[in-house]
Design a protein around this motif. Structure first.
Motif, PDB file in Angstrom:
ATOM      1  N   ASP A 186      69.392  36.708  41.409  1.00  0.00           N
ATOM      2  CA  ASP A 186      68.890  37.325  43.045  1.00  0.00           C
ATOM      3  C   ASP A 186      68.744  39.028  42.768  1.00  0.00           C
ATOM      4  N   LEU A 187      69.637  39.786  42.197  1.00  0.00           N
ATOM      5  CA  LEU A 187      69.562  41.072  42.214  1.00  0.00           C
ATOM      6  C   LEU A 187      68.433  41.286  41.071  1.00  0.00           C
ATOM      7  N   HIS A 188      68.214  40.851  39.967  1.00  0.00           N
ATOM      8  CA  HIS A 188      67.257  41.238  38.961  1.00  0.00           C
ATOM      9  C   HIS A 188      65.923  40.822  39.735  1.00  0.00           C
ATOM     10  N   ALA A 189      65.831  39.832  40.281  1.00  0.00           N
ATOM     11  CA  ALA A 189      64.362  39.639  41.074  1.00  0.00           C
ATOM     12  C   ALA A 189      64.244  40.679  42.117  1.00  0.00           C
ATOM     13  N   ALA A 190      65.237  41.022  42.911  1.00  0.00           N
ATOM     14  CA  ALA A 190      65.242  42.266  43.899  1.00  0.00           C
ATOM     15  C   ALA A 190      64.566  43.417  43.314  1.00  0.00           C
ATOM     16  N   ILE A 191      65.242  43.671  42.307  1.00  0.00           N
ATOM     17  CA  ILE A 191      64.896  45.040  41.479  1.00  0.00           C
ATOM     18  C   ILE A 191      63.610  44.825  41.094  1.00  0.00           C
ATOM     19  N   ARG A 192      63.017  43.703  40.648  1.00  0.00           N
ATOM     20  CA  ARG A 192      61.610  43.409  40.120  1.00  0.00           C
ATOM     21  C   ARG A 192      60.772  43.345  41.108  1.00  0.00           C
ATOM     22  N   ALA A 193      61.099  43.553  42.331  1.00  0.00           N
ATOM     23  CA  ALA A 193      60.091  43.543  43.677  1.00  0.00           C
ATOM     24  C   ALA A 193      59.834  44.822  43.892  1.00  0.00           C
ATOM     25  N   LEU A 194      60.816  45.784  43.459  1.00  0.00           N
ATOM     26  CA  LEU A 194      60.714  47.119  43.946  1.00  0.00           C
ATOM     27  C   LEU A 194      59.404  47.390  42.992  1.00  0.00           C
ATOM     28  N   GLY A 195      58.644  48.890  43.659  1.00  0.00           N
ATOM     29  CA  GLY A 195      57.772  49.399  43.212  1.00  0.00           C
ATOM     30  C   GLY A 195      58.179  50.026  41.711  1.00  0.00           C
ATOM     31  N   HIS A 196      57.357  50.269  40.678  1.00  0.00           N
ATOM     32  CA  HIS A 196      58.096  50.809  39.466  1.00  0.00           C
ATOM     33  C   HIS A 196      58.731  52.155  39.471  1.00  0.00           C
ATOM     34  N   GLU A 197      58.390  52.946  40.358  1.00  0.00           N
ATOM     35  CA  GLU A 197      58.804  54.295  40.431  1.00  0.00           C
ATOM     36  C   GLU A 197      60.416  54.129  40.787  1.00  0.00           C
ATOM     37  N   TYR A 198      60.551  53.166  42.022  1.00  0.00           N
ATOM     38  CA  TYR A 198      61.730  52.821  42.679  1.00  0.00           C
ATOM     39  C   TYR A 198      62.861  51.950  41.529  1.00  0.00           C
TER      40      TYR A 198
ATOM     41  N   THR B 135      67.718  50.466  50.660  1.00  0.00           N
ATOM     42  CA  THR B 135      67.268  49.933  51.876  1.00  0.00           C
ATOM     43  C   THR B 135      66.730  48.510  51.394  1.00  0.00           C
ATOM     44  N   ALA B 136      65.467  48.768  50.692  1.00  0.00           N
ATOM     45  CA  ALA B 136      64.681  47.455  50.311  1.00  0.00           C
ATOM     46  C   ALA B 136      65.650  46.465  49.523  1.00  0.00           C
ATOM     47  N   LEU B 137      66.585  46.844  48.742  1.00  0.00           N
ATOM     48  CA  LEU B 137      67.299  45.737  48.261  1.00  0.00           C
ATOM     49  C   LEU B 137      68.260  44.952  48.997  1.00  0.00           C
ATOM     50  N   ALA B 138      69.034  45.964  49.994  1.00  0.00           N
ATOM     51  CA  ALA B 138      69.824  45.280  50.901  1.00  0.00           C
ATOM     52  C   ALA B 138      69.108  44.242  51.748  1.00  0.00           C
ATOM     53  N   GLN B 139      67.651  44.588  52.193  1.00  0.00           N
ATOM     54  CA  GLN B 139      66.975  43.930  52.984  1.00  0.00           C
ATOM     55  C   GLN B 139      66.519  42.545  52.232  1.00  0.00           C
ATOM     56  N   ARG B 140      66.176  42.668  51.002  1.00  0.00           N
ATOM     57  CA  ARG B 140      65.988  41.462  50.312  1.00  0.00           C
ATOM     58  C   ARG B 140      66.936  40.659  50.135  1.00  0.00           C
ATOM     59  N   LEU B 141      67.918  40.973  49.782  1.00  0.00           N
ATOM     60  CA  LEU B 141      69.202  40.396  49.170  1.00  0.00           C
ATOM     61  C   LEU B 141      69.880  39.578  50.485  1.00  0.00           C
ATOM     62  N   HIS B 142      69.716  40.224  51.587  1.00  0.00           N
ATOM     63  CA  HIS B 142      70.015  39.827  52.952  1.00  0.00           C
ATOM     64  C   HIS B 142      69.274  38.427  53.241  1.00  0.00           C
ATOM     65  N   THR B 143      67.860  38.814  53.341  1.00  0.00           N
ATOM     66  CA  THR B 143      66.997  37.753  53.702  1.00  0.00           C
ATOM     67  C   THR B 143      66.948  36.389  52.646  1.00  0.00           C
ATOM     68  N   GLU B 144      67.366  36.706  51.471  1.00  0.00           N
ATOM     69  CA  GLU B 144      67.583  35.572  50.411  1.00  0.00           C
ATOM     70  C   GLU B 144      68.851  34.762  50.623  1.00  0.00           C
ATOM     71  N   GLU B 145      70.009  35.624  51.190  1.00  0.00           N
ATOM     72  CA  GLU B 145      71.190  35.197  51.349  1.00  0.00           C
ATOM     73  C   GLU B 145      70.969  34.029  52.514  1.00  0.00           C
ATOM     74  N   MET B 146      70.223  34.682  53.607  1.00  0.00           N
ATOM     75  CA  MET B 146      70.080  33.753  54.838  1.00  0.00           C
ATOM     76  C   MET B 146      69.118  32.431  54.550  1.00  0.00           C
ATOM     77  N   ASP B 147      68.209  32.634  53.620  1.00  0.00           N
ATOM     78  CA  ASP B 147      67.238  31.676  53.210  1.00  0.00           C
ATOM     79  C   ASP B 147      68.178  30.421  52.594  1.00  0.00           C
ATOM     80  N   HIS B 148      69.329  30.792  51.607  1.00  0.00           N
ATOM     81  CA  HIS B 148      70.177  30.067  50.958  1.00  0.00           C
ATOM     82  C   HIS B 148      71.123  29.208  51.923  1.00  0.00           C
ATOM     83  N   ALA B 149      71.579  29.886  53.200  1.00  0.00           N
ATOM     84  CA  ALA B 149      72.540  29.478  53.883  1.00  0.00           C
ATOM     85  C   ALA B 149      72.070  28.271  54.662  1.00  0.00           C
TER      86      ALA B 149
END
Length: 161
Positions: A98-110, A147-161
């Motif tokens: 999940d973390l790897h996917a969330a990092i990949r979803a960030l823009g390249h600069e981030y 911020t983006a990672l926290a939102q994405r990981l929180h959303t994914e956590e909620m989706d899996h719950a």
């Protein structure tokens, strides 16, 4: 220390860390090793300059990051050209998917700022130097990325719950 010994020592002490940096940016161990070898070849060709650098490892790391960026841009362009509708990117191998996917979803600069600061454990000023951007920009990118990672990981956590 003999002229070639310092370079061999630099290679021995920093190779693994540099491969990990390249891997975090490219997500392919073969490419990461290739990029790191290429960076050391560049450094060896310019070893007089590298020897005078404040941090020879940082000098080589900058080359690794620049080569990885170039490779990433080429791959992204090729992917855009070749991508067929409906194709999905394969999942990364290893822990923390999940973390790897969330990092990949960030823009390249981030991605670059996150990888260099958090995964390669480099201080903000060194990240700024490597990316050739102001320290404030690195701090801003890290803040936005968190911020983006926290939102994405929180959303994914909620989706899996």
């Amino acid at each position: 220390m003999a002229s070639g010994e310092w370079f061999a020592q630099l290679y021995q002490e920093s190779y693994r860390s540099l491969v990990l940096t390249a891997y975090a940016l490219l997500r392919d161990i073969g490419e990461a090793e290739e990029i790191t070898q290429e960076a050391f070849a560049v450094a060896y060709g310019r070893r007089a300059r590298v020897a005078k650098a404040d941090s020879p490892e940082a000098w080589v790391r900058t080359v690794v990051v620049n080569l990885a960026r170039r490779r990433w841009r080429r791959r992204a362009m090729l992917d855009r050209i070749l991508r067929q509708e409906g194709d999905e990117e394969p999942a990364p191998f290893g822990e923390h998917l999940d973390l790897h996917a969330a990092i990949r979803a960030l823009g390249h600069e981030y991605q670059a700022a996150v990888v260099l600061h958090y995964l390669a454990d480099l201080p903000v000023d060194e990240v700024a130097s490597i990316l050739d951007i102001p320290v404030g920009t690195v701090k801003s990118r890290l803040s936005r990325a968190r911020t983006a990672l926290a939102q994405r990981l929180h959303t994914e956590e909620m989706d899996h719950a």
